[in-house]
Write a protein that holds these residues in place. Structure first.
Motif, PDB file in Angstrom:
ATOM      1  N   ALA A  56      -0.076   5.939   2.393  1.00 46.31           N
ATOM      2  CA  ALA A  56      -0.469   5.007   1.332  1.00 46.31           C
ATOM      3  C   ALA A  56      -0.449   5.729  -0.006  1.00 46.31           C
ATOM      4  O   ALA A  56      -0.790   6.916  -0.097  1.00 46.31           O
ATOM      5  N   TYR A  70      -4.441  -1.907   3.691  1.00 42.06           N
ATOM      6  CA  TYR A  70      -5.768  -2.340   3.268  1.00 42.06           C
ATOM      7  C   TYR A  70      -5.871  -3.855   3.369  1.00 42.06           C
ATOM      8  O   TYR A  70      -4.909  -4.580   3.080  1.00 42.06           O
ATOM      9  N   SER A  94       0.810  -1.221   0.000  1.00 38.86           N
ATOM     10  CA  SER A  94       0.000   0.000   0.000  1.00 38.86           C
ATOM     11  C   SER A  94       0.844   1.273   0.000  1.00 38.86           C
ATOM     12  O   SER A  94       0.352   2.345  -0.345  1.00 38.86           O
ATOM     13  N   CYS A  99      -6.903  -4.636  -2.369  1.00 38.46           N
ATOM     14  CA  CYS A  99      -5.742  -5.533  -2.522  1.00 38.46           C
ATOM     15  C   CYS A  99      -5.840  -6.308  -3.836  1.00 38.46           C
ATOM     16  O   CYS A  99      -4.878  -6.388  -4.594  1.00 38.46           O
ATOM     17  N   GLY A 104      -5.051   0.520  -3.376  1.00 36.01           N
ATOM     18  CA  GLY A 104      -5.454   1.553  -2.443  1.00 36.01           C
ATOM     19  C   GLY A 104      -6.441   2.498  -3.074  1.00 36.01           C
ATOM     20  O   GLY A 104      -7.236   2.114  -3.932  1.00 36.01           O
TER      21      GLY A 104
END
Length: 538
Positions: A358, A512, A349, A521, A401
Motif C-alpha cells: 500500500a 482499506y 490503496s 478511503c 491509506g
C-alpha cells in the motif's frame, strides 16, 4: 571555491527508475536552471497550527520579516554562484527561494552531481542518481536543491468516463445543463453537486481568490465562455500566472493535461462563481511544483485564500528533500490563512505501484494539506440517493491509506487511523481527510478543447472542496472572522463534536475499508456545506 570540503544535502538521495535507459549526456554548454530552498530566518514552529482549532493568520509582510530567508544567507549564495560561474536569475527572501542558472559543467561541479539523458516510456529526461552536495559552509543554509533532474514529478489525478474523442456533439440551449458525453454515462454539472452537497446558497465565493496549480496543459477562453453560458452563470474571472517559464499552453487534445486544467477551472468556477481564479502554470518537475506552490502562497497581488492541487505521485517517487520542502510550503500557507486541498490519488490503496504494498499519494499525505478522496454518487432528483467508496474496476479507485513518511499528526489523535497494512504495521498520517464524488461513471460534466465530456478522479474533489472553502471564507469575512486557513485541526475537532460531513461507510479501496467515522478511503466524509458553516459559526 572548488576544493572546499563538501556535505551532502539531507534527503537528496535519488534513484533512477528501473526501466530508464541511458541514451547520452547533455551538451556541456547547455543551460541548467536550479532552485535552492534556504533556511528560514526564524525556525518555523508548527505546533500551534497543528493543535489549535483556529489560529490567527499572519500577514504576508509580517511572515516575510519573521520567517523569510536571511539576507546574509542570500549573500553567501550569491558568492557561491559567482565562484562556480552561475547566475542568480531570481531570488525571494519571503519564499526562501533562489534560482541559479549556468552551463551544465558548472552546475555539475557546483552541486557534485553527474547529469545524463535517459529514455523512459517513449520520452527523454535529464536525470541524476545519488546525493547532491554543497560546500560545507552552505550546508546549514541550503535546505534543498531542485531542478537538476527534470523528469516528470507528478501526474494529474483525473479519469475520463470514456475516451473524449467519442463525445457527442453538444446541442443544449444556454439555459440547460451540459449534456454528458454519452447517454449511458451518468454525469453531473458542478452546480448540481454544489446543491446536493448543500453548499451555502447565500454565498458564492465573492471576495476570494482560488489558486490552482497546474503542471502542464492549458485552457481556452472560448471553452470557458461556452461552458458557463450553458450552465446559466457568469464565467469566472480567470488569470494565468507563469512559473519558471511555463505558461497557459492548451494543445487542443482533450486527452492531454488540458483535461486537468479545464476540470479544475470549471469545477471551481461553477461551485464558487463569485471567486476569482488564478492558475499557476509550472514545469512538471520537483522545482516547478514547489515554485508554483510558494509563488501562490506568497502572492501579494492575488492573495489567494485557497490552493487547489490535483497533481501527485506515490510517496516512494519523491525525494525526502522534496517532500519536506513542499510540506514546509503548506505549513507556511496555513500560517498565512491559506487552505491547501490535494487530490488523494486514483489508483486505490496501491497508488499504482506494482509491488503488492500500500502507498499514500503525495502531496495529499503532507500533514499540512487536506487530502481529498473519492466516492461514487447517485442522486434522487436533487438529493443524494447513495454514496459509497469509489472503487470501480476498469475506472479507478480512490487513493488513501497510511503515510510511510509522516507520523500521525496531533489532529488525527483519536480519529481511529489504523496501522499500515504493510509488513510491520507502522503508524502514520492517515489519508484522506475528506472526500467527494470522483467515480468517472458518476463524474463531472465539463468542456475540454471544444468537446463536452464527463471526467472523474480525485482531481475533481480538490477543486470541489476549494469552491466550498471559498464560500465559507466569504461568510467568515462578512462576519469579521479570518479565513479558515489550515483546515484539518478544525475539521477533526468539529467532527468529534457533531455532524459536519456525510459519513461514507460502504466500500473499500483495496487494502482499506470504509466504516463509521474517519477511514482511509473517504476520510471524514463528503461535504455537508450548510452543516459545516453552522458548526463554524457556533
Amino acid at each position: 571555491m572548488p576544493g572546499k570540503s563538501r556535505v551532502s544535502i539531507p534527503g537528496s538521495e535519488k534513484a533512477l527508475p528501473a526501466q530508464a535507459r541511458r541514451v547520452g549526456t547533455p551538451e556541456a554548454s547547455s543551460d541548467v536552471q536550479v532552485t535552492l530552498r534556504l533556511r528560514p530566518r526564524t525556525a518555523l514552529t508548527p505546533h500551534a497550527l497543528m493543535n489549535a482549532e483556529s489560529a490567527a493568520p499572519m500577514t504576508r509582510a509580517a511572515f516575510a520579516q519573521t520567517y523569510g530567508a536571511n539576507p546574509e544567507d542570500l549573500k553567501q549564495i550569491e558568492e557561491f554562484a559567482h565562484d562556480h560561474g552561475l547566475t542568480v536569475t531570481q531570488s525571494s527572501l519571503e519564499r526562501r527561494t533562489v534560482v541559479l542558472s549556468g552551463p551544465l559543467e558548472a552546475v555539475q561541479e557546483a552541486f557534485g552531481v553527474q547529469l545524463h539523458l535517459y529514455a523512459l516510456n517513449g520520452s527523454e529526461f535529464r536525470g541524476r542518481s545519488g546525493t547532491i552536495s554543497v560546500p560545507a559552509d552552505l550546508a546549514g543554509i541550503i535546505e534543498g536543491v531542485f531542478g537538476l533532474d527534470d523528469r516528470p514529478q507528478a501526474s494529474p489525478q483525473f479519469r475520463y468516463a470514456q475516451p473524449p474523442g467519442t463525445a457527442q456533439p453538444h446541442t443544449s440551449q444556454p439555459d440547460t445543463a451540459i449534456v454528458p458525453a454519452a447517454a449511458n454515462i451518468a454525469g453531473f454539472s458542478p452546480t448540481t453537486l454544489a446543491q446536493a452537497y448543500a453548499f451555502p446558497a447565500a454565498f458564492d465565493g465573492s471576495g476570494q481568490t482560488v489558486a490552482i496549480i497546474e503542471l502542464g496543459g492549458g485552457y481556452r477562453k472560448a471553452d470557458l465562455t461556452t461552458y458557463f453560458r450553458e450552465l446559466g452563470i457568469p464565467a469566472p474571472k480567470v488569470g494565468a500566472v507563469g512559473v519558471n517559464g511555463a505558461r497557459n499552453r492548451p494543445d487542443g487534445n482533450p486527452n492531454s493535461a488540458d483535461g486537468e486544467v479545464m476540470l479544475d477551472i470549471e469545477v471551481v468556477g461553477a461551485t464558487a462563481p463569485g471567486a476569482r481564479i488564478a492558475v499557476y502554470f509550472a514545469p512538471n518537475t520537483d522545482a516547478g511544483f514547489l515554485n508554483a506552490v510558494t509563488q501562490a502562497t506568497h502572492d501579494h497581488t492575488r492573495a489567494p485564500s485557497v490552493i487547489s492541487i490535483s497533481w501527485g505521485a506515490p510517496e516512494s517517487q519523491w525525494t525526502a528533500q522534496a517532500m519536506n520542502a513542499m510540506s514546509q510550503a503548506f505549513l507556511e500557507a496555513g500560517m498565512l490563512g491559506v487552505s491547501v486541498l490535494c487530490a488523494a490519488g486514483d489508483n486505490g490503496s496501491s497508488d499504482g505501484v506494482a509491488d503488492q504494498l500500500a502507498h499514500a499519494d503525495f502531496p495529499a499525505s503532507s500533514p499540512y494539506a487536506t487530502g481529498c478522496g473519492g466516492t461514487r454518487l447517485t442522486l434522487n432528483g436533487d438529493a443524494i440517493g447513495s454514496e459509497t467508496v469509489w472503487n470501480n474496476p476498469g475506472h479507478g479507485a480512490t487513493g488513501g491509506g497510511v503515510s510511510a513518511v509522516f507520523p500521525l499528526p496531533t489532529y488525527q489523535t483519536g480519529a481511529g487511523v489504523p496501522p499500515s497494512v504493510n509488513p510491520g504495521g507502522a503508524g502514520g498520517r492517515g489519508v484522506p481527510d475528506v472526500s467527494g464524488v470522483a467515480d468517472p461513471q458518476t463524474g463531472y460534466r465539463v468542456r475540454v478543447d471544444g468537446v463536452d465530456t464527463v471526467i472523474g478522479g480525485t482531481s475533481a474533489v480538490a477543486p470541489l472542496w476549494a469552491g466550498l472553502v471559498a464560500r465559507l471564507n466569504q461568510a467568515r469575512g462578512q462576519a469579521g472572522a479570518a479565513p479558515l486557513g489550515f483546515l484539518n485541526p478544525r475539521l477533526y475537532a468539529l467532527a468529534q463534536a457533531g455532524h459536519i460531513t456525510r459519513d461514507i461507510v460502504q466500500g473499500d479501496n483495496g487494502a482499506y475499508a470504509a466504516g463509521p467515522g474517519w477511514d482511509a478511503c473517504t476520510g471524514l466524509g463528503s461535504p455537508d456545506g450548510e452543516a459545516l458553516l453552522a458548526a463554524l459559526e457556533s
